[in-house]
Design a protein around this motif. Structure first.
Motif, PDB file in Angstrom:
ATOM      1  N   ILE A 181       0.831  -1.094   0.108  1.00  0.00           N
ATOM      2  CA  ILE A 181       0.019   0.109  -0.117  1.00  0.00           C
ATOM      3  C   ILE A 181       0.876   1.213   0.041  1.00  0.00           C
ATOM      4  O   ILE A 181       0.474   2.347  -0.395  1.00  0.00           O
ATOM      5  N   ALA A 182       2.144   1.114   0.623  1.00  0.00           N
ATOM      6  CA  ALA A 182       3.072   2.498   0.647  1.00  0.00           C
ATOM      7  C   ALA A 182       3.410   2.908  -0.601  1.00  0.00           C
ATOM      8  O   ALA A 182       3.102   4.270  -0.888  1.00  0.00           O
ATOM      9  N   LEU A 183       3.774   2.028  -1.685  1.00  0.00           N
ATOM     10  CA  LEU A 183       3.884   2.513  -3.033  1.00  0.00           C
ATOM     11  C   LEU A 183       2.752   3.115  -3.810  1.00  0.00           C
ATOM     12  O   LEU A 183       2.760   4.093  -4.527  1.00  0.00           O
ATOM     13  N   ASN A 184       1.824   2.125  -3.505  1.00  0.00           N
ATOM     14  CA  ASN A 184       0.433   2.614  -4.247  1.00  0.00           C
ATOM     15  C   ASN A 184      -0.115   4.039  -3.778  1.00  0.00           C
ATOM     16  O   ASN A 184      -0.553   4.607  -4.619  1.00  0.00           O
ATOM     17  N   ALA A 185      -0.009   4.215  -2.651  1.00  0.00           N
ATOM     18  CA  ALA A 185      -0.502   5.350  -1.966  1.00  0.00           C
ATOM     19  C   ALA A 185       0.375   6.630  -2.633  1.00  0.00           C
ATOM     20  O   ALA A 185      -0.306   7.650  -2.964  1.00  0.00           O
ATOM     21  N   SER A 225       3.941  -3.412   5.994  1.00  0.00           N
ATOM     22  CA  SER A 225       3.473  -4.618   5.393  1.00  0.00           C
ATOM     23  C   SER A 225       3.379  -4.864   3.971  1.00  0.00           C
ATOM     24  O   SER A 225       2.644  -4.174   3.306  1.00  0.00           O
ATOM     25  N   GLY A 226       4.309  -5.603   3.395  1.00  0.00           N
ATOM     26  CA  GLY A 226       4.182  -5.785   1.833  1.00  0.00           C
ATOM     27  C   GLY A 226       4.819  -4.631   1.118  1.00  0.00           C
ATOM     28  O   GLY A 226       4.499  -4.679  -0.272  1.00  0.00           O
ATOM     29  N   ALA A 227       5.394  -3.446   1.787  1.00  0.00           N
ATOM     30  CA  ALA A 227       5.785  -2.364   1.178  1.00  0.00           C
ATOM     31  C   ALA A 227       6.802  -2.538   0.003  1.00  0.00           C
ATOM     32  O   ALA A 227       7.667  -3.380   0.436  1.00  0.00           O
ATOM     33  N   ASP A 228       6.448  -1.848  -1.191  1.00  0.00           N
ATOM     34  CA  ASP A 228       7.479  -2.038  -2.270  1.00  0.00           C
ATOM     35  C   ASP A 228       8.552  -0.770  -2.208  1.00  0.00           C
ATOM     36  O   ASP A 228       9.353  -0.884  -3.139  1.00  0.00           O
ATOM     37  N   ILE A 229       8.281   0.140  -1.301  1.00  0.00           N
ATOM     38  CA  ILE A 229       9.140   1.168  -1.033  1.00  0.00           C
ATOM     39  C   ILE A 229       9.532   0.967   0.266  1.00  0.00           C
ATOM     40  O   ILE A 229       8.843   0.531   1.344  1.00  0.00           O
ATOM     41  N   GLN A 230      10.706   1.896   0.655  1.00  0.00           N
ATOM     42  CA  GLN A 230      11.174   1.881   1.935  1.00  0.00           C
ATOM     43  C   GLN A 230      10.759   3.358   2.271  1.00  0.00           C
ATOM     44  O   GLN A 230      11.216   4.315   1.853  1.00  0.00           O
TER      45      GLN A 230
END
Lengths: 45, 551
Positions: free
Chosen positions: B267-271, B435-440
């Protein structure tokens, strides 16, 4: 003006490309389109 | 068991739907006007700072709250927030996440129907040969339910119903086949139309086609920083407010969309991707159309007068259709279709998002199927929206917009940021984001989400509650704190209307103001009744869960 527009455009393209290039996660995931992709299926125990 | 078994079709589809949810009419009509009124280029500095320390954190908060609630089968905010803490009162705070959407959709769909109608009027050449006053009078006649050039009786109502039917039908098709499909078509078209009009906005030359200024005059006017305004709390409040509007945070729609994402998925990169896409549409496209084109043909003074008297909405509907025809009849019609077409796509991708929390709620709690749930949304919006159509000139539209589309967002965002960072706990919250993040995600955001975002939201709320007269915070802090009519307290007291009523001498004006006061108060009562009704449904749903042993 131009620097702001370039910054915003650059960030938009950067994050969108990151999404497109993100490594796929094994199924089952959140998206229906991948459901039939065999290489994405999680290995059965 | 819930009847809700929906999924997104693809990750790109989800991001486009989220971006479509955020991109709305405000990106093109509100942002440039806010920038002009708040220091031009200097506005962009607090705006981007607010995006970084309030907008992005709120996006992460809402995405992760939604995904967290989705794990337990919740797809609307009352029970999403209920899962985050054992205090049962939180679910009533979550009512905001349904109420806001229903109330906003009620007037927003009407606005959206204007854009749809104006697409057809542009195609039919209704504005061809009209002067600026003629185009403005066309708008007045339209919203006053006057005679239609199409010969359709009560044309605004006709288009409002068509628009609602379209929204409802798309919602009834489901997430992947309905909402996502529209986003996949609408967002690229919106960007293409926007780029074409932005190109026109960048290439106006004085002396050609009746232009009196080069594009650079309008762009400089919009972007030249007035650094005196940079430290004004009013400018910062305006910037923070714009971030709310533009990102659609504090509404409950992001929670709802994200609740269909599994916990192992990012969700981090999606957001970030959806959030920056919205910024591109707003800062790059939105800033390059309305103001530069208007100033190119009407001059700075003319546009400032129009902005102050009509706002962005007036400029977009009363003036731009006339200006497009300076480029010739064919290009004028094409530009009109593109302008109102992009506004329509911006509108419909947002109004569809507003329908999903209500539908998710009925599916989860009362086992409704998608179709009847979608049609119930359409019916409620029709009933609630009709007062904004029929009594548009009596302030009902503005009243819905103020309470549901402005104040409610800040209140809900403030509560959810406190819930996430302080009640749910920042450590758990951080784990949810990652959780599941594609970016730091930079660690500094742990601090920002815990301290800066809630404090900024509190400041925005208090600043809106007790806004000093004329935005003069210096005078207010030196002891002369006279409330502005735009402050929440004076709005509740109807100070502006009552003063106008006291000063009026013309019986016709007095009668109009008295009617306005009546409709303003009646619309507030209506909104309160809707809120309490949803709260009652949440209570019934809770009792049902207890009976079924689900709690």
């Amino acid at each position: 003006m131009l620097s702001t527009m370039l910054l915003v455009t650059g960030a938009t393209i950067y994050f969108f490309i990151r999404v497109l290039n993100a490594p796929p996660k094994p199924e089952p995931d959140s998206y229906l389109d991948n459901d039939d992709e065999l290489e994405r299926q999680a290995p059965r125990a | 068991m819930s009847a809700n078994k929906e999924s997104w079709g693809s990750r790109v589809g989800l991001i486009l739907a989220m971006a479509g949810n955020a991109v709305g009419l405000g990106n093109f009509l509100r942002f440039p006007v806010q920038a002009v009124q708040n220091g031009g280029g200097a506005f962009i500095i607090p705006y981007l700072v607010c995006f970084l320390v309030m907008g992005i954190p709120l996006l992460w908060i809402e995405w992760s709250m939604g995904r967290f609630g989705g794990k337990f089968g919740h797809h609307s905010t009352p029970f999403i927030v209920d899962t985050m803490h054992r205090n049962r009162l939180w679910k009533y705070i979550g009512v905001f996440g349904i109420w806001t959407n229903i109330a906003v959709a009620s007037y927003y769909c009407y606005l959206e129907s204007w854009t749809l109608s104006y697409v057809f009027h542009s195609l039919a050449g209704s504005f061809q040969g009209l002067d600026q006053n003629g185009v403005s009078a066309f708008f007045d006649q339209y919203v006053n339910l006057g005679e239609s050039t199409f010969g359709i009786p009560y044309e605004p109502i006709f288009f409002f119903v068509i628009c609602l039917l379209l929204n409802t039908w798309i919602l009834s098709q489901g997430l992947a086949k309905g909402v996502e499909r529209v986003a996949k078509i609408g967002m690229p078209l919106l960007i293409i139309f926007g780029m074409f009009l932005a190109y026109k906005g960048f290439t106006i030359t004085a002396g050609e086609n009746g232009a009196i200024n080069d594009s650079s005059v309008g762009l400089n006017f919009l972007w030249t920083p007035n650094f005196d305004d940079l430290w004004s709390p009013t400018v910062w409040l305006a910037a923070a407010g714009q971030i709310f509007f533009t990102l659609s945070v504090g509404m409950g729609t992001i929670h709802c969309y994200a609740s269909y994402v599994r916990s192992k998925d990012d969700i981090a990169l999606n957001a970030m991707s959806a959030g920056w896409m919205n910024e591109f549409v707003e800062v790059v496209l939105g800033a390059s159309i309305l103001i530069p084109i208007s100033i190119g043909y009407l001059g700075i003074d003319g546009v400032v007068n129009l902005v102050n008297s009509q706002g962005g909405l007036g400029l977009g509907f009363r003036t731009l259709p006339y200006l497009f025809y300076q480029w010739g009849d064919v290009l004028g019609a094409i530009s009109g279709v593109m302008w109102f077409g992009l506004l329509f796509f911006a509108g419909i991708t947002s109004s569809l998002a507003m329908g999903t929390p209500w539908i998710g709620f009925l599916q989860d709690e009362f086992n409704w199927n998608r179709r009847p749930a979608a049609w119930s949304f359409g019916l409620i919006v029709l009933v609630l929206g009709m007062p904004t159509v029929l009594f548009f000139n009596y302030g009902v539209f503005d009243e819905y917009d103020y309470w549901a589309g402005t104040v409610s967002l800040v209140v809900f965002a403030l509560f959810e940021s406190i819930l996430f960072a302080w009640v749910f706990g920042m450590d758990r919250g951080w784990r949810e984001i990652m959780s599941g993040a594609d970016i730091q995600v930079p660690k500094i955001y742990k601090f920002i989400i815990k301290f800066v975002t809630p404090l900024l939201l509190l400041w925005v709320f208090i600043g809106s509650l007790v806004t000093p007269k004329g935005g003069d915070w210096g005078a207010a802090f030196s002891g002369e704190w006279i409330l502005d009519d735009s402050s929440i307290i004076n709005k509740i007291k109807n100070s502006s209307l009552k003063r106008q009523l006291a000063e009026a001498t013309d019986p016709a004006v007095i009668e109009k103001l008295q009617d306005t006061l009546f409709y303003v108060n009646a619309s507030r009562i209506l909104l309160v009744v809707v809120f309490l009704s949803i709260a009652a449904l949440v209570y019934m749903a809770y009792k049902k869960r207890v009976r079924e042993g689900r709690i």
